[in-house]
Design a protein around this motif. Structure first.
Motif, PDB file in Angstrom:
ATOM      1  N   LEU A 305       0.813  -1.216   0.000  1.00 48.80           N
ATOM      2  CA  LEU A 305       0.000   0.000   0.000  1.00 48.80           C
ATOM      3  C   LEU A 305       0.846   1.266   0.000  1.00 48.80           C
ATOM      4  N   GLY A 306       2.133   1.133   0.261  1.00 45.21           N
ATOM      5  CA  GLY A 306       3.000   2.309   0.270  1.00 45.21           C
ATOM      6  C   GLY A 306       2.640   3.291   1.357  1.00 45.21           C
ATOM      7  N   VAL A 307       2.321   2.782   2.556  1.00 46.49           N
ATOM      8  CA  VAL A 307       1.911   3.653   3.649  1.00 46.49           C
ATOM      9  C   VAL A 307       2.960   3.649   4.747  1.00 46.49           C
ATOM     10  N   GLY A 308       2.921   4.679   5.577  1.00 51.02           N
ATOM     11  CA  GLY A 308       3.848   4.764   6.700  1.00 51.02           C
ATOM     12  C   GLY A 308       3.117   5.271   7.915  1.00 51.02           C
ATOM     13  N   GLY A 309       3.797   6.031   8.740  1.00 51.93           N
ATOM     14  CA  GLY A 309       3.159   6.633   9.910  1.00 51.93           C
ATOM     15  C   GLY A 309       2.536   5.601  10.815  1.00 51.93           C
ATOM     16  N   ARG A 310       1.259   5.828  11.163  1.00 48.80           N
ATOM     17  CA  ARG A 310       0.580   4.942  12.105  1.00 48.80           C
ATOM     18  C   ARG A 310       0.393   3.534  11.568  1.00 48.80           C
ATOM     19  N   ALA A 311       0.416   3.356  10.237  1.00 51.83           N
ATOM     20  CA  ALA A 311       0.257   2.014   9.661  1.00 51.83           C
ATOM     21  C   ALA A 311       1.407   1.096  10.043  1.00 51.83           C
ATOM     22  N   VAL A 312       2.545   1.667  10.412  1.00 56.31           N
ATOM     23  CA  VAL A 312       3.718   0.879  10.806  1.00 56.31           C
ATOM     24  C   VAL A 312       3.554   0.351  12.230  1.00 56.31           C
ATOM     25  N   TRP A 313       2.526   0.808  12.932  1.00 52.42           N
ATOM     26  CA  TRP A 313       2.270   0.372  14.300  1.00 52.42           C
ATOM     27  C   TRP A 313       2.140  -1.154  14.376  1.00 52.42           C
ATOM     28  N   GLY A 314       1.542  -1.770  13.344  1.00 50.84           N
ATOM     29  CA  GLY A 314       1.431  -3.219  13.329  1.00 50.84           C
ATOM     30  C   GLY A 314       2.797  -3.890  13.298  1.00 50.84           C
ATOM     31  N   VAL A 315       3.696  -3.400  12.458  1.00 53.24           N
ATOM     32  CA  VAL A 315       5.058  -3.926  12.387  1.00 53.24           C
ATOM     33  C   VAL A 315       5.741  -3.786  13.736  1.00 53.24           C
ATOM     34  N   GLU A 316       5.542  -2.634  14.372  1.00 50.04           N
ATOM     35  CA  GLU A 316       6.181  -2.365  15.652  1.00 50.04           C
ATOM     36  C   GLU A 316       5.686  -3.308  16.750  1.00 50.04           C
ATOM     37  N   VAL A 317       4.384  -3.543  16.788  1.00 50.26           N
ATOM     38  CA  VAL A 317       3.823  -4.415  17.825  1.00 50.26           C
ATOM     39  C   VAL A 317       4.346  -5.834  17.682  1.00 50.26           C
ATOM     40  N   PHE A 318       4.324  -6.377  16.469  1.00 52.33           N
ATOM     41  CA  PHE A 318       4.799  -7.747  16.269  1.00 52.33           C
ATOM     42  C   PHE A 318       6.310  -7.845  16.491  1.00 52.33           C
ATOM     43  N   SER A 319       7.046  -6.799  16.113  1.00 54.28           N
ATOM     44  CA  SER A 319       8.490  -6.779  16.381  1.00 54.28           C
ATOM     45  C   SER A 319       8.752  -6.790  17.880  1.00 54.28           C
ATOM     46  N   LEU A 320       7.984  -5.978  18.619  1.00 56.52           N
ATOM     47  CA  LEU A 320       8.156  -5.908  20.073  1.00 56.52           C
ATOM     48  C   LEU A 320       7.839  -7.252  20.727  1.00 56.52           C
ATOM     49  N   LEU A 321       6.806  -7.929  20.264  1.00 58.68           N
ATOM     50  CA  LEU A 321       6.450  -9.233  20.826  1.00 58.68           C
ATOM     51  C   LEU A 321       7.581 -10.244  20.643  1.00 58.68           C
ATOM     52  N   ILE A 322       8.208 -10.219  19.466  1.00 64.17           N
ATOM     53  CA  ILE A 322       9.327 -11.134  19.211  1.00 64.17           C
ATOM     54  C   ILE A 322      10.508 -10.798  20.118  1.00 64.17           C
ATOM     55  N   ILE A 323      10.772  -9.500  20.267  1.00 66.71           N
ATOM     56  CA  ILE A 323      11.883  -9.062  21.132  1.00 66.71           C
ATOM     57  C   ILE A 323      11.630  -9.475  22.581  1.00 66.71           C
ATOM     58  N   ILE A 324      10.394  -9.263  23.060  1.00 65.97           N
ATOM     59  CA  ILE A 324      10.065  -9.622  24.441  1.00 65.97           C
ATOM     60  C   ILE A 324      10.225 -11.124  24.655  1.00 65.97           C
ATOM     61  N   LYS A 325       9.808 -11.917  23.669  1.00 65.79           N
ATOM     62  CA  LYS A 325       9.961 -13.377  23.798  1.00 65.79           C
ATOM     63  C   LYS A 325      11.433 -13.756  23.904  1.00 65.79           C
ATOM     64  N   TRP A 326      12.279 -13.088  23.131  1.00 65.58           N
ATOM     65  CA  TRP A 326      13.716 -13.392  23.182  1.00 65.58           C
ATOM     66  C   TRP A 326      14.299 -12.988  24.540  1.00 65.58           C
ATOM     67  N   VAL A 327      13.959 -11.771  25.001  1.00 63.11           N
ATOM     68  CA  VAL A 327      14.448 -11.306  26.297  1.00 63.11           C
ATOM     69  C   VAL A 327      13.981 -12.247  27.405  1.00 63.11           C
TER      70      VAL A 327
END
Length: 495
Positions: A305-327
């Motif tokens: 879709l070529g979007v940024g801003g708040r649409a990246v929030w989904g990427v951030e949430v899933f990235s954070l979940l993976i990081i938390i699992k590793w930690v």
């Protein structure tokens, strides 16, 4: 455990107090006149009618709109309490999804989750304190993670028929929230089902009772006429050749590098794992394959879709979940948990002190917006309002405070409350269609975007092309921070 509870209590209190400083504005209230508040049945009917209109004309996130309108319609206190509770449950669900042990004993994990959410999330200085933003981003994030928790529990526990019926309905609601969560999770579920079929494994009826309703909810977002129109309007390459359109998508997809801060950390973690041991990266991906597929699906939305801003929030949430699992996995096998807890305690204190220091700046910043609203209420208002500059002159405060002017630059006049002379045309159309108080005789469309109360003076000015609604800044300059600069702006500064 008591220190974690104290940290969460302090955090939710400060989150509530900061939200209290930000008045309802923009999409928060420009629909408020469409609700019937005289009786309960009329209120329910008007809310349902509004959701149908939103689904047909704006987007398919009916569940978000429903919670948003019910909480906002009941006043500031109702919404502020609601979103503060959602914030804490979001942290709780994210931590519990990664649970091996140390769920209630590792202050470090809770501090990492809170810090990432408050300081690394896209538009974190404004999005969580804007009612429409909180209900469209924080609420569906929490609901989606709870759904993932439910899937995790369903692999261990067998639910009763009554409980499964309730959880199936919950799954449907969770799917019908926001495309940046529903579509990546649906993609990951589809991939896992295909993989199991190829391996000769079959999911239980219980799993299908949780997955199919979620897919149906996600489908209602995708097939919404409002969503389809929104996507079509976001193309940005109409009439272009296939190659140039593809190139435009690739270029715009680089917006992830501007907003994806947790994604940066995840990339660094993957590089570290790839360099540390031969098989560690492969094992890590296998252990987190579902969340990695969710993250990949979120990236697909950004690129396609070529979007940024708040649409990246989904990427951030899933990235954070993976990081938390590793930690969490590192902590589970570490003999230095006390040391990590001390580090977490220091980080927790820093977060609490800093959030407390933001309360007054938030109020002062939004006082500039309140001043603009007061100008529009004056009888001699002619369409132009002036906004004073606000800044803290403190690099540790200014980048983390929502600036009304920055949030109004593109569409200032949709940010003015309905009773202050200006409202959006789509609200006017809805009111007219549903028998609202505003009629074609009392309002006039200006430039296809907005309507204003009709008077002889305004009508003459409009017909003469002399009525212009705009915001006039007084010595306003945008502030920059290395933490919040886009990647290309950072390179320019370095250059």
């Amino acid at each position: 455990m008591k220190w974690i509870l104290l940290f969460l209590l302090s955090l939710v209190t400060l989150f509530f107090l900061i939200n209290e400083q930000v008045p309802f504005f923009s999409d928060d209230i420009n629909w408020i006149g469409s609700l019937e508040t005289n009786n309960f049945s009329g209120f329910v009917e008007s809310v349902i009618n509004r959701q149908v209109n939103v689904w047909l004309t704006e987007n398919g996130r009916a569940m978000n709109h429903l919670l948003w309108q019910i909480t906002v319609a009941n006043g500031d206190l109702c919404y502020d309490v609601f979103i503060s509770v959602v914030f804490v449950f979001y942290l709780w669900s994210a931590i519990n999804l990664a649970a091996i042990r140390f769920v209630w004993s590792s202050l470090f994990l809770w501090s990492i989750a809170a810090f990432s959410t408050l300081y690394l999330s896209p538009a974190s200085s404004s999005n969580f304190y804007w009612a429409a933003g909180g209900c469209h981003y924080l609420w569906p994030a929490m609901l989606s993670i709870v759904y993932l928790l439910l899937l995790k529990k369903s692999c261990i526990n067998k639910f009763s028929i009554i409980k499964l019926t309730f959880l199936s309905f919950f799954s449907f609601i969770a799917g019908w929230t926001h495309e940046i969560f529903a579509l990546p999770i649906s993609f990951a579920l589809f991939c896992m089902i295909i993989y199991n079929i190829c391996k000769g494994k079959h999911l239980s009826i219980q799993h299908f009772c949780l997955i199919i309703p979620f897919w149906l909810g996600a489908l209602l977002i995708v097939v919404s006429p409002g969503t389809i129109a929104r996507i079509a309007g976001n193309g940005g390459a109409e009439g272009a050749t296939f190659l140039s359109a593809l190139l435009a998508k690739v270029v715009t997809s680089f917006k992830i590098f501007r907003y994806g801060r947790c994604f940066y950390v995840l990339l660094a973690l993957l590089i570290y794992l790839a360099l540390s041991k031969k098989n560690s990266l492969v094992e890590f991906v296998k252990d987190n394959v579902f969340l990695c597929l969710c993250c990949l699906g979120s990236l697909g939305i950004v690129v396609i879709l070529g979007v940024g801003g708040r649409a990246v929030w989904g990427v951030e949430v899933f990235s954070l979940l993976i990081i938390i699992k590793w930690v969490n996995s590192v902590l589970a096998h570490s003999d230095k948990s006390a040391v990590w807890n001390k580090i977490g305690a220091v980080l927790a204190v820093i977060i609490i002190v800093h959030q407390a220091c933001l309360i007054k700046p938030f109020k002062e910043s939004w006082d500039t917006y309140r001043a603009v609203v007061e100008q529009t209420k004056q009888s001699n208002f002619e369409g132009t309002a002036s906004m004073e500059q606000w800044k803290s002159d403190n690099p540790l405060i200014d980048p983390f405070v929502a600036h009304p002017y920055e949030m109004m630059m593109e569409d200032m006049w949709m940010r003015i409350p309905l009773h202050c002379n200006v409202c959006r045309t789509d609200v006017y159309d809805y009111l007219k269609k549903n028998g609202g108080q505003m009629t074609e005789k009392t309002v006039m469309n200006i430039d296809g975007d907005f309507v204003v109360p009709l008077s002889d003076e305004i009508e003459k000015a409009v017909r003469a092309g002399a009525f212009e609604m705009k915001l006039k800044p007084i010595t306003y300059t945008q502030q920059g921070s290395l933490m919040y600069l886009s990647w290309h702006q950072l390179l320019q500064k370095m250059w």
